[in-house]
Enzyme design. Sequence first.
Site, PDB file in Angstrom:
ATOM      1  N   SER A   1       0.848  -1.181   0.000  1.00  0.00           N
ATOM      2  CA  SER A   1       0.000   0.000   0.000  1.00  0.00           C
ATOM      3  C   SER A   1       0.888   1.237   0.000  1.00  0.00           C
ATOM      4  O   SER A   1       2.062   1.165   0.401  1.00  0.00           O
ATOM      5  CB  SER A   1      -0.881   0.012   1.255  1.00  0.00           C
ATOM      6  OG  SER A   1      -1.559   1.244   1.396  1.00  0.00           O
ATOM      7  N   TYR A  37      -1.724  -0.351  10.712  1.00  0.00           N
ATOM      8  CA  TYR A  37      -1.885  -0.740   9.302  1.00  0.00           C
ATOM      9  C   TYR A  37      -0.642  -0.366   8.503  1.00  0.00           C
ATOM     10  O   TYR A  37      -0.125  -1.186   7.725  1.00  0.00           O
ATOM     11  CB  TYR A  37      -3.125  -0.068   8.718  1.00  0.00           C
ATOM     12  CG  TYR A  37      -3.346  -0.389   7.248  1.00  0.00           C
ATOM     13  CD1 TYR A  37      -3.768  -1.649   6.857  1.00  0.00           C
ATOM     14  CD2 TYR A  37      -3.115   0.571   6.263  1.00  0.00           C
ATOM     15  CE1 TYR A  37      -3.958  -1.951   5.516  1.00  0.00           C
ATOM     16  CE2 TYR A  37      -3.304   0.270   4.924  1.00  0.00           C
ATOM     17  CZ  TYR A  37      -3.731  -0.990   4.553  1.00  0.00           C
ATOM     18  OH  TYR A  37      -3.907  -1.285   3.223  1.00  0.00           O
TER      19      TYR A  37
END
Length: 254
Positions: free
Chosen positions: A153, A166
């Site tokens: 990501s 995250y």
Amino acid sequence: MTTTVPSTPGPSTTGPGKAVLVTGASSGIGEATARLLAAAGHRVFLGARRADRLAALAEEIRAAGGTADHREVDVTSLESVQDFVRAAHESYGRVDVLVNNAGVMPLAVLEALKVDEWNRMIDVNIRGVLHGIAAVLPVMREQGAGHVVNVASVAGHRVDPTAAVYCATKYAVRAISEGLRQESRDLRVTVISPGLTRTELTDSIDDLDMRAVADEMMAIAIPAAAIGEAIVYAVNQPAEVDVNEIVIRPVAQG
């Protein structure tokens, strides 16, 4: 290396396409990637927890002339992932590519102390990637070739409030991928780092305020197929070409 993505070439293999395993294939990036890989001539093997969705997707791919099979898999279980890889190998006789795509993204500030959510992200986003690598590496080493595509990501390149854990998991995915790449001379390793993308990822956010913020941000999100195209591009390169990393995000994303 960060690269732009031109239009996707056709499969680089002769005869049947590559045998490509995709986790998290029941929706979002995984589903879009599976459809695009099959359309490009590759044989896809779909994995996720929602077996009904996998079955429906595999049937749609076959109805469109592609080759697809599926098996339920829980990436937090090494045994489950090994069974998934074994079933794919039995179906296609090879395991050419693994797309480690399964992931979760519950967002909250650290002081909320959502330890169960932290552990879930660690289990799915980090252990899930490691389990995939552990399951395919012996097969690929025996073949003398293979390709591991890990979906990270842009959160693996920056840290934002509410996303500390995250982001940490996605930094870990990039570190694991780079370590595997440096250790390998017969395997290709690719990291795909999506920005805001229209998927079901925000569904894992329990905090209603955080989900509202995330949903508002999704107004500029790009379709999951854009990420799928990047993955197909990396998969379709000649055997001697290793696309190490692609960062892809909306033009409007800061």
